[in-house]
Design a protein around this motif. Structure first.
Motif, mmCIF file in Angstrom:
data_model
loop_
_atom_site.group_PDB
_atom_site.id
_atom_site.type_symbol
_atom_site.label_atom_id
_atom_site.label_comp_id
_atom_site.label_asym_id
_atom_site.label_seq_id
_atom_site.Cartn_x
_atom_site.Cartn_y
_atom_site.Cartn_z
ATOM 1 N N THR A 343 -38.226 26.317 98.092
ATOM 2 C CA THR A 343 -36.771 26.515 98.156
ATOM 3 C C THR A 343 -36.460 28.003 98.144
ATOM 4 O O THR A 343 -35.639 28.478 97.367
ATOM 5 C CB THR A 343 -36.087 25.829 96.973
ATOM 6 O OG1 THR A 343 -36.631 26.358 95.744
ATOM 7 C CG2 THR A 343 -36.298 24.329 97.020
ATOM 8 N N THR A 344 -37.111 28.735 99.000
ATOM 9 C CA THR A 344 -37.043 30.192 98.963
ATOM 10 C C THR A 344 -35.699 30.724 99.411
ATOM 11 O O THR A 344 -35.260 30.440 100.538
ATOM 12 C CB THR A 344 -38.133 30.783 99.874
ATOM 13 O OG1 THR A 344 -39.398 30.433 99.340
ATOM 14 C CG2 THR A 344 -38.020 32.288 99.928
ATOM 15 N N ARG A 378 -22.924 44.687 103.782
ATOM 16 C CA ARG A 378 -22.871 43.238 103.998
ATOM 17 C C ARG A 378 -24.207 42.633 103.591
ATOM 18 O O ARG A 378 -25.259 42.962 104.171
ATOM 19 C CB ARG A 378 -22.581 42.924 105.459
ATOM 20 C CG ARG A 378 -22.524 41.418 105.751
ATOM 21 C CD ARG A 378 -22.112 41.139 107.192
ATOM 22 N NE ARG A 378 -23.087 41.645 108.153
ATOM 23 C CZ ARG A 378 -22.953 41.537 109.477
ATOM 24 N NH1 ARG A 378 -21.864 40.958 109.980
ATOM 25 N NH2 ARG A 378 -23.886 42.009 110.279
ATOM 26 N N ALA A 379 -24.170 41.786 102.590
ATOM 27 C CA ALA A 379 -25.369 41.074 102.139
ATOM 28 C C ALA A 379 -25.248 39.619 102.562
ATOM 29 O O ALA A 379 -24.247 38.961 102.276
ATOM 30 C CB ALA A 379 -25.520 41.175 100.628
ATOM 31 N N ARG A 380 -26.263 39.133 103.259
ATOM 32 C CA ARG A 380 -26.281 37.740 103.693
ATOM 33 C C ARG A 380 -27.451 37.029 103.038
ATOM 34 O O ARG A 380 -28.592 37.507 103.092
ATOM 35 C CB ARG A 380 -26.353 37.664 105.214
ATOM 36 C CG ARG A 380 -25.078 38.169 105.867
ATOM 37 C CD ARG A 380 -25.038 37.933 107.357
ATOM 38 N NE ARG A 380 -25.847 38.880 108.076
ATOM 39 C CZ ARG A 380 -25.796 39.054 109.404
ATOM 40 N NH1 ARG A 380 -24.962 38.318 110.118
ATOM 41 N NH2 ARG A 380 -26.561 39.934 109.993
ATOM 42 N N VAL A 381 -27.166 35.888 102.425
ATOM 43 C CA VAL A 381 -28.146 35.171 101.611
ATOM 44 C C VAL A 381 -28.335 33.774 102.169
ATOM 45 O O VAL A 381 -27.364 33.077 102.491
ATOM 46 C CB VAL A 381 -27.697 35.095 100.133
ATOM 47 C CG1 VAL A 381 -28.741 34.361 99.306
ATOM 48 C CG2 VAL A 381 -27.442 36.489 99.584
ATOM 49 N N GLU A 382 -29.587 33.369 102.289
ATOM 50 C CA GLU A 382 -29.929 31.990 102.639
ATOM 51 C C GLU A 382 -30.494 31.297 101.405
ATOM 52 O O GLU A 382 -31.257 31.891 100.650
ATOM 53 C CB GLU A 382 -30.984 31.963 103.748
ATOM 54 C CG GLU A 382 -30.562 32.628 105.040
ATOM 55 C CD GLU A 382 -31.702 32.681 106.033
ATOM 56 O OE1 GLU A 382 -32.718 31.988 105.809
ATOM 57 O OE2 GLU A 382 -31.574 33.417 107.029
ATOM 58 N N ALA A 383 -30.107 30.024 101.201
ATOM 59 C CA ALA A 383 -30.632 29.195 100.110
ATOM 60 C C ALA A 383 -30.467 29.877 98.761
ATOM 61 O O ALA A 383 -31.378 29.906 97.943
ATOM 62 C CB ALA A 383 -32.101 28.848 100.356
ATOM 63 N N GLY A 384 -29.285 30.399 98.520
ATOM 64 C CA GLY A 384 -29.061 31.200 97.320
ATOM 65 C C GLY A 384 -28.593 30.442 96.099
ATOM 66 O O GLY A 384 -28.343 31.069 95.057
ATOM 67 N N LEU A 385 -28.447 29.144 96.170
ATOM 68 C CA LEU A 385 -27.924 28.374 95.036
ATOM 69 C C LEU A 385 -28.753 28.629 93.785
ATOM 70 O O LEU A 385 -29.979 28.509 93.795
ATOM 71 C CB LEU A 385 -27.931 26.883 95.369
ATOM 72 C CG LEU A 385 -27.436 25.940 94.262
ATOM 73 C CD1 LEU A 385 -25.964 26.206 93.956
ATOM 74 C CD2 LEU A 385 -27.653 24.487 94.676
ATOM 75 N N ALA A 410 -23.744 28.223 99.720
ATOM 76 C CA ALA A 410 -23.019 27.571 100.805
ATOM 77 C C ALA A 410 -23.984 27.047 101.858
ATOM 78 O O ALA A 410 -25.041 27.649 102.094
ATOM 79 C CB ALA A 410 -22.027 28.558 101.426
ATOM 80 N N PRO A 411 -23.675 25.927 102.517
ATOM 81 C CA PRO A 411 -24.606 25.323 103.491
ATOM 82 C C PRO A 411 -25.053 26.290 104.582
ATOM 83 O O PRO A 411 -26.213 26.289 104.982
ATOM 84 C CB PRO A 411 -23.796 24.162 104.069
ATOM 85 C CG PRO A 411 -22.816 23.817 103.007
ATOM 86 C CD PRO A 411 -22.459 25.102 102.325
ATOM 87 N N GLY A 412 -24.153 27.126 105.070
ATOM 88 C CA GLY A 412 -24.519 28.084 106.112
ATOM 89 C C GLY A 412 -24.974 29.408 105.573
ATOM 90 O O GLY A 412 -25.187 30.350 106.347
ATOM 91 N N GLY A 413 -25.147 29.526 104.263
ATOM 92 C CA GLY A 413 -25.528 30.786 103.659
ATOM 93 C C GLY A 413 -24.323 31.509 103.093
ATOM 94 O O GLY A 413 -23.166 31.215 103.418
ATOM 95 N N ARG A 467 -36.722 36.874 93.195
ATOM 96 C CA ARG A 467 -36.875 35.914 94.291
ATOM 97 C C ARG A 467 -36.926 36.595 95.647
ATOM 98 O O ARG A 467 -37.604 36.110 96.562
ATOM 99 C CB ARG A 467 -35.718 34.908 94.280
ATOM 100 C CG ARG A 467 -35.505 34.187 92.960
ATOM 101 C CD ARG A 467 -36.688 33.349 92.527
ATOM 102 N NE ARG A 467 -37.130 32.395 93.525
ATOM 103 C CZ ARG A 467 -36.534 31.230 93.790
ATOM 104 N NH1 ARG A 467 -35.439 30.890 93.140
ATOM 105 N NH2 ARG A 467 -37.031 30.415 94.692
ATOM 106 N N ALA A 468 -36.187 37.709 95.818
ATOM 107 C CA ALA A 468 -36.142 38.375 97.122
ATOM 108 C C ALA A 468 -35.572 39.775 96.943
ATOM 109 O O ALA A 468 -34.899 40.071 95.951
ATOM 110 C CB ALA A 468 -35.296 37.583 98.117
ATOM 111 N N ALA A 469 -35.846 40.646 97.911
ATOM 112 C CA ALA A 469 -35.329 42.020 97.871
ATOM 113 C C ALA A 469 -35.333 42.592 99.274
ATOM 114 O O ALA A 469 -36.067 42.121 100.165
ATOM 115 C CB ALA A 469 -36.176 42.895 96.935
ATOM 116 N N THR A 470 -34.536 43.633 99.471
ATOM 117 C CA THR A 470 -34.474 44.327 100.759
ATOM 118 C C THR A 470 -34.924 45.767 100.595
ATOM 119 O O THR A 470 -34.868 46.342 99.501
ATOM 120 C CB THR A 470 -33.047 44.361 101.324
ATOM 121 O OG1 THR A 470 -32.244 45.274 100.555
ATOM 122 C CG2 THR A 470 -32.405 42.978 101.294
#
Length: 935
Positions: A343-344, A378-385, A410-413, A467-470
C-alpha cells in the motif's frame, strides 16, 4: 555533402550584396560575434570558442566558417548580421574587414516524462560478502545470491531498471547471468574503500587512489567522482550516516568532495533519520544533489520478511526508459524514494515561481529566482490515506516543517498547494510522507533487523515511519557553490592551445579515438556524444591547413557507443557498438561505416556482428589493401566473454568471425548449491594493430585467476581482489596460443599496442596490486623485435608511486616515432591530467605533463596531435556535466608552454601510511537475528 565541402574548402554560401563591397577577401577579418541564449560558436580554422560576446580575428585571405552549437536544453534559432542568410548551424563568411554576427539559441520545450523505478544498491555473490553465509563465515562459505535470482525477483516486483552494485568489482557484468528481458540493466558498482559510493553507468571498475600524505580525505573521493564523470556515470554517496558523518552527525572531511549526483537518504540497512540530517547539512552548505533510496540487499533470507530489492525504491523522472535517459535523470537529481510496499504512498513536488500557473520547476532542479518572489509549491500524493505530508525548507527539520498536512487519501490522489516567498539566502524545498505506527510492518521489521536502531530511533520509527520523500527544489538568486574546508583547490591549469572538436556545452562527449592520415596530413576523429536521451557516434576531420569539417553523426540510432576509427590513403573506417533493437534485453552489436573520399561522405551502415548476447568494445586496423581488421569482446548464453576477430573487405564483405580466446579456457557452469562456483574466465578490452599483413591482437584475460570473476571460495576466503588479470598477445596465423604478460600478484588491464616503422611490437597497459581500493595504478610497457616470439621484461613508464595512471594509448608521431599518452593524478590541484612519453629507440623517455585547464582524460595520440576529453568549459564543479573533445597540436608554442617535465612539478607527492580497507558492514547483528531466518 555540400555542407562538408563548403567547410573544408572555405567556399562562399551567401549572396548578401551589402557584404560584397568594400573590403576584399585579401584583407584581415575582425568579427564581432554575439551569442544570445545558451550555446557556443566555434570557427574553422579555430581561433577561440565564443559563449557570449567576443572578437574573432583572422589573417588576411582567411574566410572562416562558423559553427553554432546549442547548449544542453537548447536549440539553434538562427543567425543575424553577416550570417543572416545562413539557414543552418553553419555560416561561411565571404568577405573580410570589420563584421558583426549574432548566433541565437532558444530553450527546447520540456518533453513529457514518466516515473521509472529501480533500486540503486543491490548485491550478488560477486561481492565478497554478497550473501548471509559468506558474511557470517568470513567469505569461506558457498554463496546463495546469484544474479539470476535477483533479476527474476526484480522483474516480479515491477522494476523498470536495476544495477547490480557489487563491492569494488565490475566482474558481475562478465557473468552470463547478467541479462534480462524484463528489466533494463545498467552497469553498477559499489566503489571505494571509504566512503562507499554506488556508481552507475561506468565502463569498468572505479579504482580508488591511494591516500596522499598531508592531503585531506576528500582528495581521493574527489578523484573517484571525476573518474566516474569522465565516463558519463552517476556517482551516489552510499549510507552517509556510516561513511560520511561522524558520530555527532557532523560531516567528515571526505564529505567535502564536490559533484556528488545523489545521496542515499534511505538505506534499508542504516538509519534514514541520520541520513536525512546529513543531506540537509550538505544542502545548507551549498551542495546540490538529489536523493536515493537503497535496499542494500545482500540476504535472500530476508526476502520473505519484505527485505527485498526495491524496498525502498528510487524512481526517476525521464521521457524514455533507456540507459542514457535514466542516467541523465539520476545525474540531474530528478528522483523520489518510497517504501514500495503493498500500500505504498508516493509524493512528488514541483513549483511555479513566475505566476503563470505552470509548475515548471521540478524536484532536483535548481531555479534562479530573485529574493522576495511569491511562488507556489505543489505536492501530489498517491495512496496517502493515514499519512502526513511534511514540507521542509532550508535549514530543514531543525526548524520544523513549513507545512504539515493530514492526508485523506482521495481516490484520485491528494494535491496540496503551499505558498512561499523566496528568502534572501539560497533555500530549498522538499516533501516527505510519514505514517504513525505499523503502516508497513515488513518495513519496520526489516529496519529493526538490518538497521542500527537504538531505542530513540525505534521510538521515532513507531511515531513517524518514513514512507516517501522527494529530492529538493533548489532556489537561489544565482548559482550556488559549496562551502567547505576540504573542497578542491582552484584549477591551476594553463592554456594548452587546444582546439575544440566535438560536444555541446552542458553535455557529455567522451571516449574519443583518432587516426592520422600522414599522406594527406589529415586528422580523423570520432567520439561518443550524449544528449538527455541518446548516445551517438560523431565524426569530423582536421586538414593540414587547420580547417575542420562539420561534425557528422554516423550512427542511425540512439544507443551508439565506443567508436574507433582507422584511416589509410583517403579510406576511413569507423566501427562502434549499437543497441538499435532496444536495451531490454541488452544486445549490443558491432556496426561499421566506410568513407572512400577522406571523410567527406560515408557509405551505408554495415552490420558486422550481432548475437543472442553482447558484442562490445570494437577496435580496428586498416590494411593497405583497404580491408578493415576488427576485434571485439562478446558473451553469449552459457559462455564467457571472448575476443572475436573478422575482416571487412574493400568490397564490404564481412568474413566469418573467429573466436581468438576460447582455446584452453576452463569453463564450468558450477554447482546450483553455490552461486560462486561457476567459472567463466573473461577476455575483454581487445586492441589490434597490423604487423605488415599480420594482425596482432591484445586483450586482458583472467583465466589464470584462482576463481575468475569471484573473490574467495569454500575454505579459502577472500581470494584475489580484484582478479589476477593478465595481458594476452597473439599474432593471427603465426601464434597457436597467446603470449601472456603481467604478474600473478597484480591486475594487468586495458592494453594497447602498436607496430612501429622498425617492425617492433609495443604493448602497454595499466597495472595495480591485488587490492580492490586505495591502491594506485602504474603503467607497464614491453616490446618485441620483428620475427621474434618473446617480449622483453615489462618496464614501468614514468612511475610516480603517489600518482595513479590510467588508460594508456599508443600512436606514431609525424616522424613515425612511437608516442604514449595516458591520464594521471599527479597534478597539485587534484585534477586528472594528460601525460606523454616518447620512445627513443630503446626505451620510453621521461614523461611530460600537459598542464591544461580542466579535468582531462581519455587521451589518444595520433600523428602530431593528442585528442582528449576535457571539462575546461564547465562553469561549475557541481551539476555541470560539460565534457567536450579537444585536439592539441604538439608543435604549437602554446602546447609546449603548457607541457612540463614530470620531475619539475611544483609539489612532491607522497603516499600516506596505508589504511586498511573499510570492511563491509555485517548488516545483520547475529545475536538479534531470529534463528528461523538463518540457513
Amino acid at each position: 555533402m555540400l555542407l562538408c565541402v563548403a567547410l573544408l574548402a572555405g567556399c562562399d554560401g551567401s549572396s548578401d550584396d551589402s557584404r560584397g563591397s568594400g573590403p576584399t577577401p585579401a584583407d584581415p577579418l575582425s568579427l564581432q560575434l554575439t551569442v544570445e541564449g545558451e550555446g557556443q560558436v566555434s570557427s574553422s580554422p579555430r581561433t577561440r570558442d565564443c559563449f557570449a560576446s567576443c572578437t574573432l580575428d583572422f589573417a588576411a585571405g582567411t574566410l572562416p566558417t562558423l559553427l553554432a552549437v546549442p547548449a544542453r536544453g537548447g536549440r539553434f534559432a538562427g543567425w543575424d548580421g553577416a550570417c543572416a542568410d545562413s539557414t543552418t548551424t553553419v555560416c561561411t563568411l565571404s568577405t573580410s574587414g570589420s563584421l558583426q554576427a549574432t548566433a541565437r539559441f532558444e530553450p527546447v520545450p520540456a518533453q513529457a516524462a514518466d516515473w521509472y523505478e529501480g533500486d540503486l544498491h543491490t548485491h550478488s555473490d560477486h561481492s565478497s560478502d554478497g550473501s548471509l553465509p559468506r558474511q557470517t563465515l568470513d567469505d569461506r562459505a558457498p554463496g546463495n545470491m546469484p544474479i539470476s535470482d535477483i533479476l527474476r525477483l526484480a522483474g516480479n516486483l515491477g522494476a523498470d531498471f536495476l544495477p547490480i552494485t557489487d563491492h569494488r568489482t565490475y566482474d558481475q557484468h562478465y557473468d552470463p547471468q547478467w541479462t534480462s528481458d524484463r528489466v533494463l540493466l545498467i552497469p553498477g558498482e559499489e566503489a571505494n574503500g571509504r566512503p562507499h559510493a554506488t556508481v552507475h553507468g561506468a565502463v569498468d571498475m572505479i579504482d580508488q587512489n591511494a591516500a596522499l600524505e598531508g592531503a585531506p580525505e576528500s582528495r581521493v573521493v574527489q578523484e573517484s567522482i571525476w573518474l566516474a564523470h569522465s565516463q558519463g556515470a552517476a556517482w551516489v554517496t552510499a549510507h552517509p550516516d556510516r561513511d560520511s558523518a561522524n558520530d555527532d552527525g557532523s560531516p567528515r572531511p571526505h564529505a567535502d568532495a564536490v559533484g556528488v549526483d545523489l545521496v542515499e537518504v534511505w538505506n534499508r540497512a542504516e538509519n534514514p533519520e541520520a541520513e536525512i540530517d546529513y543531506a540537509e547539512n550538505r544542502w545548507n552548505a551549498g551542495w546540490r544533489f538529489g536523493i536515493a533510496g537503497a535496499s542494500d540487499n545482500h540476504f535472500k533470507e530476508l526476502w520473505a520478511l519484505g527485505g527485498t530489492p526495491l524496498r525502498p525504491a528510487t524512481a526517476t523522472l525521464t521521457p524514455m526508459l533507456n540507459e542514457r535517459a535514466v542516467l541523465d535523470s539520476l545525474r540531474g537529481g530528478s528522483t523520489i524514494v518510497y517504501s514500495n510496499g503493498p500500500t505504498t504512498p508516493r509524493v512528488t513536488l514541483d513549483a511555479d515561481f513566475d505566476g503563470d500557473g505552470t509548475f515548471e520547476a521540478l524536484a532536483g532542479q535548481e531555479v534562479l529566482v530573485p529574493a522576495g518572489i511569491r511562488g507556489r509549491l505543489r505536492a501530489r500524493v498517491e495512496a496517502g490515506l493515514g499519512s502526513r505530508l511534511l514540507i521542509y525548507a532550508a535549514p530543514g527539520r531543525s526548524a520544523g516543517p513549513i507545512a504539515n498536512i493530514a492526508l485523506a487519501g482521495a481516490p484520485g490522489g491528494d494535491t496540496h498547494l503551499i505558498d512561499v516567498v523566496t528568502p534572501q539566502e539560497p533555500t530549498w524545498y522538499r516533501a516527505e510522507l510519514r505514517s504513525i505506527g505499523l503502516a508497513e510492518p515488513a518495513s519496520l521489521l526489516t529496519g529493526l533487523l538490518l538497521g542500527p536502531y537504538e531505542i530513540e530511533n525505534l521510538f521515532q520509527e513507531l511515531l513517524s515511519q518514513l514512507r516517501a520523500a522527494t529530492s529538493p527544489i533548489f532556489v537561489s538568486a544565482a548559482s550556488v557553490e559549496p562551502v567547505g574546508e576540504f573542497v578542491p583547490p582552484p584549477d591551476a591549469g594553463r592554456d594548452d592551445g587546444a582546439e575544440y572538436a566535438l560536444g555541446a556545452p552542458g553535455e557529455f562527449a567522451g571516449f574519443p579515438d583518432a587516426a592520422f592520415d600522414a599522406a594527406a596530413g589529415r586528422l580523423h576523429l570520432v567520439a561518443e556524444v550524449h544528449d538527455p536521451l541518446a548516445t551517438r557516434v560523431q565524426y569530423l576531420a582536421r586538414s593540414a591547413d587547420g580547417r575542420w569539417s562539420a561534425p557528422q553523426t554516423l550512427s542511425d540510432s540512439t544507443s551508439a557507443r565506443f567508436p574507433k576509427v582507422a584511416a589509410h590513403d583517403g579510406r576511413i573506417v569507423v566501427a562502434w557498438q549499437d543497441e538499435r533493437a532496444g536495451q531490454i534485453p541488452r544486445r549490443p552489436a558491432i556496426w561499421l561505416r566506410v568513407s572512400e573520399d577522406g571523410g567527406l561522405s560515408f557509405g551505408p551502415e554495415i552490420p558486422v556482428r550481432g548475437s543472442d548476447g553482447r558484442a562490445m568494445h570494437p577496435d580496428l586496423a586498416l590494411a593497405a589493401d583497404g580491408a578493415a581488421h576488427l576485434v571485439w569482446q562478446e558473451i553469449t548464453s552459457g559462455a564467457p566473454f571472448d575476443v572475436w576477430y573478422t575482416t571487412v573487405g574493400a568490397d564490404g564483405v564481412v568474413a566469418e568471425a573467429v573466436n581468438l580466446s576460447r582455446a584452453d579456457k576452463d569453463i564450468d557452469a558450477g554447482s546450483p548449491l553455490d552461486a560462486r562456483s561457476a567459472r567463466y574466465p573473461a577476455s575483454v578490452w581487445p586492441a589490434i594493430a597490423l604487423d605488415g599483413a599480420t594482425p596482432v591482437v591484445a586483450w586482458q584475460d583472467n583465466r589464470s585467476d584462482l576463481d575468475p570473476l569471484w573473490t574467495g571460495g569454500v575454505g579459502y576466503g577472500e581470494g584475489t581482489s580484484p582478479d589476477d588479470w593478465q595481458i594476452a598477445v597473439m599474432r593471427l596465423g603465426r601464434d597457436e596460443t597467446p603470449v601472456f604478460l603481467g604478474a600473478a600478484d597484480t591486475a594487468d588491464r586495458h592494453p594497447d599496442l602498436i607496430v612501429d616503422a622498425a617492425g617492433r611490437t609495443h604493448v602497454v597497459w595499466d597495472s595495480k596490486p591485488l587490492r580492490s581500493s586505495g591502491a594506485n595504478l602504474r603503467l607497464l610497457a614491453t616490446a618485441r623485435q620483428p620475427a621474434t616470439h618473446d617480449f622483453i621484461e615489462p618496464q614501468s613508464v614514468a612511475e610516480e608511486a603517489a600518482a595513479s595512471a590510467h588508460r594508456p594509448r599508443l600512436g606514431l608521431d609525424a616522424a613515425g616515432v612511437p608516442r604514449l599518452s595516458w591520464f594521471d593524478s599527479r597534478s597539485a590541484d587534484w585534477r586528472w591530467r594528460v601525460m606523454h612519453a616518447a620512445y627513443d629507440g630503446a626505451q620510453w623517455g621521461a614523461a611530460s605533463l600537459l598542464d591544461s585547464r580542466g579535468i582531462n582524460t581519455w587521451p589518444v595520440p595520433a600523428g602530431p596531435y593528442t585528442v582528449l576529453a576535457s571539462t575546461r568549459n564547465a562553469r561549475r564543479l557541481q551539476r555541470d556535466r560539460s565534457q567536450q573533445i579537444f585536439v592539441v597540436d604538439s608543435a604549437q608554442p602554446a602546447t609546449r608552454a603548457a607541457t612540463v617535465a614530470a620531475a619539475a612539478l611544483p609539489k612532491t607527492l607522497r603516499l600516506a601510511a596505508p589504511v586498511e580497507q573499510d570492511e563491509d558492514c555485517l548488516h545483520i547483528p547475529i545475536p538479534v537475528a531470529p534463528p528461523a531466518i538463518l540457513p
